[in-house]
Design an enzyme around this catalytic site. Structure first.
Site, PDB file in Angstrom:
ATOM      1  N   HIS A  49       1.394   4.241  -2.958  1.00 16.94           N
ATOM      2  CA  HIS A  49       1.489   5.638  -2.850  1.00 16.94           C
ATOM      3  C   HIS A  49       2.788   6.451  -3.573  1.00 16.94           C
ATOM      4  O   HIS A  49       2.628   7.346  -4.285  1.00 16.94           O
ATOM      5  CB  HIS A  49       1.526   6.261  -1.402  1.00 16.94           C
ATOM      6  CG  HIS A  49       0.091   6.053  -0.901  1.00 16.94           C
ATOM      7  ND1 HIS A  49      -1.011   6.554  -1.374  1.00 16.94           N
ATOM      8  CD2 HIS A  49      -0.103   5.656   0.538  1.00 16.94           C
ATOM      9  CE1 HIS A  49      -2.012   6.437  -0.484  1.00 16.94           C
ATOM     10  NE2 HIS A  49      -1.630   5.679   0.650  1.00 16.94           N
TER      11      HIS A  49
ATOM     12  N   HIS B 129       0.783  -1.153  -0.167  1.00 18.83           N
ATOM     13  CA  HIS B 129       0.005   0.080   0.045  1.00 18.83           C
ATOM     14  C   HIS B 129       0.872   1.301  -0.106  1.00 18.83           C
ATOM     15  O   HIS B 129       0.611   2.198  -0.730  1.00 18.83           O
ATOM     16  CB  HIS B 129      -0.893  -0.169   1.286  1.00 18.83           C
ATOM     17  CG  HIS B 129      -1.843   1.172   1.545  1.00 18.83           C
ATOM     18  ND1 HIS B 129      -3.166   0.899   1.291  1.00 18.83           N
ATOM     19  CD2 HIS B 129      -1.548   2.297   1.835  1.00 18.83           C
ATOM     20  CE1 HIS B 129      -3.695   2.249   1.451  1.00 18.83           C
ATOM     21  NE2 HIS B 129      -2.746   3.282   1.835  1.00 18.83           N
ATOM     22  N   GLU B 130       1.901   1.611   0.828  1.00 16.58           N
ATOM     23  CA  GLU B 130       2.668   2.448   1.091  1.00 16.58           C
ATOM     24  C   GLU B 130       3.470   2.843  -0.198  1.00 16.58           C
ATOM     25  O   GLU B 130       3.674   3.782  -0.721  1.00 16.58           O
ATOM     26  CB  GLU B 130       3.590   2.609   2.196  1.00 16.58           C
ATOM     27  CG  GLU B 130       2.749   2.254   3.440  1.00 16.58           C
ATOM     28  CD  GLU B 130       1.720   3.428   3.789  1.00 16.58           C
ATOM     29  OE1 GLU B 130       2.028   4.492   2.995  1.00 16.58           O
ATOM     30  OE2 GLU B 130       0.818   3.366   4.353  1.00 16.58           O
TER      31      GLU B 130
ATOM     32  N   TYR C 259     -10.029   2.728   1.984  1.00 19.89           N
ATOM     33  CA  TYR C 259     -10.391   2.468   3.247  1.00 19.89           C
ATOM     34  C   TYR C 259     -11.210   1.567   3.467  1.00 19.89           C
ATOM     35  O   TYR C 259     -12.005   1.190   2.783  1.00 19.89           O
ATOM     36  CB  TYR C 259     -10.960   3.794   3.774  1.00 19.89           C
ATOM     37  CG  TYR C 259     -10.224   5.105   3.642  1.00 19.89           C
ATOM     38  CD1 TYR C 259      -8.750   5.019   3.566  1.00 19.89           C
ATOM     39  CD2 TYR C 259     -10.841   6.522   4.116  1.00 19.89           C
ATOM     40  CE1 TYR C 259      -7.865   6.220   3.667  1.00 19.89           C
ATOM     41  CE2 TYR C 259      -9.912   7.578   4.132  1.00 19.89           C
ATOM     42  CZ  TYR C 259      -8.663   7.519   3.979  1.00 19.89           C
ATOM     43  OH  TYR C 259      -7.948   8.592   4.034  1.00 19.89           O
TER      44      TYR C 259
ATOM     45  N   HIS D 155      -5.676   7.352  -2.547  1.00 20.03           N
ATOM     46  CA  HIS D 155      -6.566   6.343  -2.158  1.00 20.03           C
ATOM     47  C   HIS D 155      -7.891   6.134  -3.037  1.00 20.03           C
ATOM     48  O   HIS D 155      -8.055   7.072  -3.679  1.00 20.03           O
ATOM     49  CB  HIS D 155      -7.130   6.700  -0.702  1.00 20.03           C
ATOM     50  CG  HIS D 155      -6.118   6.500   0.490  1.00 20.03           C
ATOM     51  ND1 HIS D 155      -5.771   7.560   1.321  1.00 20.03           N
ATOM     52  CD2 HIS D 155      -5.191   5.543   0.654  1.00 20.03           C
ATOM     53  CE1 HIS D 155      -4.787   6.973   2.241  1.00 20.03           C
ATOM     54  NE2 HIS D 155      -4.441   5.736   1.749  1.00 20.03           N
TER      55      HIS D 155
END
Ligand SMILES: *[C@@H]1O[C@H](CO)[C@@H](O)[C@H](O)[C@H]1NC(C)=O
Ligand SMILES: *[C@@H]1O[C@H](CO)[C@@H](O)[C@H](O)[C@H]1NC(C)=O
Ligand SMILES: *[C@@H]1O[C@H](CO)[C@@H](O)[C@H](O)[C@H]1NC(C)=O
Ligand SMILES: *[C@@H]1O[C@H](CO)[C@@H](O)[C@H](O)[C@H]1NC(C)=O
Ligand SMILES: *[C@@H]1O[C@H](CO)[C@@H](O)[C@H](O)[C@H]1NC(C)=O
Ligand SMILES: *[C@@H]1O[C@H](CO)[C@@H](O)[C@H](O)[C@H]1NC(C)=O
Ligand SMILES: *[C@@H]1O[C@H](CO)[C@@H](O)[C@H](O)[C@H]1NC(C)=O
Ligand SMILES: *[C@@H]1O[C@H](CO)[C@@H](O)[C@H](O)[C@H]1NC(C)=O
Ligand SMILES: [Ca+2]
Ligand SMILES: [Ca+2]
Ligand SMILES: [Zn+2]
Length: 702
Positions: free
Chosen positions: A157, A153-154, A212, A163
């Site tokens: 980014h 996930h990071e 999320y 997101h």
């Protein structure tokens, strides 16, 4: 082949606890019973980052995803900082392996390139979005962030993604319930219109690893995000692996047409059997069929759920009266890294004498026809069910994988069947724990399962405890147990990383989303009684018994009570035909404690480097008092060789010398990758209209 690479099939090895101390008293839950998402971790640390885990630097517009200048080269230089926990280092390297398997993004240790990612242990889990051209760009993997999907996930980014629920069309798919959001945290639910953020022509993705969860930033217990299609309410917020659309977007943004380590996959649904060929040097052929009277009644990929499909390859040895062989050979394959993991399902419907031999047909430069090299002989194949096998290969030249059915004369009918083959340039898991008749244990008081004993490559004996008693979550714990080598081993057991993976049995390895957690033994850890937690089980463990009555010692368990929710366990292909597979790898990662080598300032290396000229913009560094060229790499090419004189490329069909590639990857200290995954049947129709996806599938199609 190392013996631990052989598949382990211990079927009745599942034992039930009876008269033993309650296991709950004897395990350490690293999550304290709470399934903390990235945002919960950061909130508890008092961080108020942009959208929970994004660092915004200065005047950043929200269009990174569009701007070319925010992209990284296809190979991202990284430094793993000394501040990182050992377990985190191992997990980060495994996350890189997932990128290599499913995308064209690669990672290499920083060798002086102008921009690189410094992964360090800051407060919380966060990253900037896109390549900010800072030189050193920080990405934090703090306490409790050492989960593989968090790292994925990071890095998404860092690669340029926001997101999922900040897309311009999100209100068509989810409802944000503003009055349930903690006051002051509303900015975490910003939305970017399509002039500043590109969704790359990919539909809204509830399954994205960038979405999320329904509990994000909530005040109270009611969801802050309500999905307009209610089926997805518990799907959003998955932290298992990339979704299909995550990959499609990443591959579109970076123009990927192939991945680095994926080689081949076949489920035998198409008549061309993925380009596999029948040998003529044998006695019989394998047949493509959808059912065999003596079993299996259906294939493994589809399990009889779709009419008119569900094929597998069958070697019928019923009428055989002498020793008979049939060979099925893969298409030609071109290795890049020099090690591979072959994975397939095998069904034996005849008798225990049936044998499957795996060969590599190796085409070295002067060998036009290739020479057959045996890799392993699979014997004692259980009868009457599909079994998962892993075989580690070490092909460095152009090669084919050869499946050879071998049958000895006998009265019985039946034969061998194979289905769902996958080959990738990754490491195989060391052990497979196959649990049959799984559903009966879920949410039941008798749902405390202990795996059979396994040995790590170093010789440590261990066991896995799977806790299915809860109605909401599944727990998984690792226990050291007393074993045959205990007197020769180092205690307390130092820096062994255990990776436990609940296998998503989707036939296509790239579409799997397996659920994985890793823990590492820290020799200095102390238990509640003041003992070393990882000391010899015969010293600190409790007495326990195998199902056959043999006594042994079991140390405290170390793992998590929130490995996966019951809801997610029932989704995807975690359970297939009532079978569950847990893949296990226990590996020594002590070497990761040393500082990653970084380029030495040129002044101090001038002497040695003065005689060395690195071509193609390679840089000269000194290692072990020897000058060495670090070669540039980018997009889907890289330079290699002593002076960076040779060029390699993902698209090359020429055989790339394995040794030079090994030099590139050897530096990365790759931790065994266990596996990687996503959805297929559900979204396949939709994605097949996408050009990039189609071209990727075609390039792998057989
Ligand atoms: C949570 O809700 C309660 C009651 O509505 C409110 O008093 C409180 O300020 C809220 N807390 C936050 C952090 O929003
Ligand atoms: C999109 O957002 C930008 C910046 O926030 C704004 O200037 C622009 O007017 C918006 N466009 C539309 C169509 O809303
Ligand atoms: C991808 O291809 C497009 C069009 O050919 C080009 O504009 C873009 O810069 C490429 N992106 C990368 C990361 O190579
Ligand atoms: C390769 O196979 C062909 C046909 O089977 C044979 O004629 C030839 O001699 C073989 N070449 C070598 C080098 O074995
Ligand atoms: C699973 O269930 C089947 C049918 O009920 C039974 O024959 C088989 O022995 C069971 N397997 C195990 C490992 O319990
Ligand atoms: C576990 O409990 C369930 C329901 O109580 C039962 O169906 C199942 O047979 C039990 N399994 C074993 C192995 O005792
Ligand atoms: C190998 O890949 C195929 C995709 O064609 C997949 O269906 C199959 O399940 C994979 N094999 C295994 C053992 O996972
Ligand atoms: C009992 O089972 C354990 C674990 O499966 C095995 O190591 C041991 O040799 C067995 N003992 C006997 C006497 O069969
Ligand atoms: Ca099939
Ligand atoms: Ca044949
Ligand atoms: Zn994020």
């Amino acid at each position: 082949m190392d013996s631990w690479c052989l598949p382990w099939f211990l079927f009745f090895g599942t034992l039930l606890v009876s008269g033993l101390p309650t296991p709950e008293d004897f395990v350490k839950d690293i999550d304290n019973g709470i399934d903390q998402d990235i945002f919960d971790i950061n909130r508890d640390l008092g961080l108020d980052l942009f959208e929970g885990d994004i660092r915004v630097d200065g005047a950043q517009d929200r269009n990174s995803i569009i701007g070319d200048n925010y992209r990284w080269p296809h190979t991202i230089p990284y430094v793993l900082d000394d501040t990182l926990e050992m377990n985190a280092k191992g997990v980060i390297l495994e996350a890189f392996e997932r990128y290599r398997l499913k995308t064209c993004i690669d990672f290499k240790p920083w060798a002086g390139e102008p921009n690189y990612v410094l992964v360090f242990k800051g407060s919380g889990c966060w990253s900037s979005v896109g390549n900010r051209h800072f030189g050193k760009q920080e990405l934090s993997i703090g306490t409790n962030c050492d989960r593989i999907a968090t790292v994925q996930h990071e890095f998404l980014h860092a690669l340029g993604f926001w997101h999922e629920q900040s897309r311009s069309d999100r209100d068509d798919y989810v409802m944000i319930v503003w009055d349930r959001i903690q006051s002051g945290r509303e900015h975490n639910f910003n939305m970017y219109n399509d002039t500043v953020s590109d969704s790359l022509n990919v539909p809204y993705d509830y399954t994205s690893v960038m979405h999320y969860s329904k509990t994000a930033f909530q005040n109270g217990t009611e969801p802050t995000i309500v999905t307009r299609i209610s089926d997805f309410e518990d799907v959003i917020g998955q932290r298992m692996d990339f979704s299909d659309y995550d990959l499609l977007k990443l591959n579109r943004l970076y123009n990927c047409s192939s991945s680095l380590t994926f080689m081949d996959s076949c489920n035998f649904e198409l008549e061309n059997v993925c380009g596999m060929i029948q040998s003529s040097e044998d006695d019989l052929d394998w047949q493509r069929v959808s059912q065999v009277s003596g079993g299996p009644e259906n294939d493994h990929s589809i399990m009889g759920q779709c009419k008119g499909s569900g094929f597998f390859m069958h070697f019928d040895s019923s009428s055989v009266d002498t020793e008979t062989i049939a060979r099925l050979e893969s298409r030609l394959l071109y290795p890049k890294r020099g090690f591979q993991c072959l994975e397939f399902y095998l069904y034996n419907s005849r008798n225990e004498n049936e044998q499957l031999n795996i060969y590599v047909r190796d085409y070295s430069a002067d060998d036009q026809n290739g020479s057959l090299n045996i890799v392993t002989e699979i014997k004692e194949i259980p009868i009457g069910s599909w079994q998962l096998y892993y075989v580690a290969l070490q092909a460095t030249n152009k090669f084919r994988v050869v499946f050879e059915g071998l049958s000895i004369a006998g009265a019985s009918s039946g034969g061998l069947s194979i289905d769902d083959i996958n080959l990738s340039e990754t490491r195989c898991p060391h052990h497979v724990w196959h649990i049959e008749n799984f559903t009966q244990f879920i949410g039941n008081p008798n749902g405390s399962l202990y795996s059979p004993p396994f040995y790590s490559s170093k010789g440590y004996a261990f066991q896995i405890y799977l806790d299915l008693k809860s109605l909401t979550n599944v727990g998984i714990y690792f226990h050291l147990i007393s074993g045959a080598n205990d007197d020769e081993l180092e205690w307390p057991c130092p820096w062994q990383q255990v990776t436990m993976t609940l296998l998503d049995q989707n036939p296509d390895i790239r579409q799997r989303m397996s659920n994985q957690r890793s823990v590492t033994t820290d020799p200095s850890m102390i238990d509640d009684n003041g003992n070393y937690f990882w000391d010899k089980p015969s010293k600190v463990g409790q007495v326990a018994f195998f199902p056959n009555g043999t006594q042994f010692h079991r140390s405290g368990g170390y793992g998590t009570s929130v490995f996966i929710t019951q809801e997610r366990l029932k989704s995807r292909d975690f359970m297939k035909g009532n079978d569950v597979y847990i893949l296990l790898t226990m590996e020594d990662i002590s070497h990761l404690s040393s500082t990653q080598m970084q380029p030495v300032p040129t002044s101090s290396v001038n002497d040695l480097c003065s005689e060395v000229t690195c071509e193609n913009d390679g840089i000269c560094t000194v290692q072990n008092d020897k000058a060495e060229c670090r070669c540039p790499a980018g997009k889907d090419w890289w330079y290699m060789g002593e002076r960076c004189e040779k060029k390699g490329s993902v698209r090359d069909t020429i055989v790339i010398a394995a040794s030079s590639i090994a030099a590139v990857f050897g530096l990365m200290l790759i931790v065994t990758l266990v596996s990687v995954y996503c959805v297929r049947r559900k979204y396949r129709k939709k994605t097949s209209s996408n050009t990039v996806k189609t071209s990727m599938e075609n390039s792998y199609a057989f």
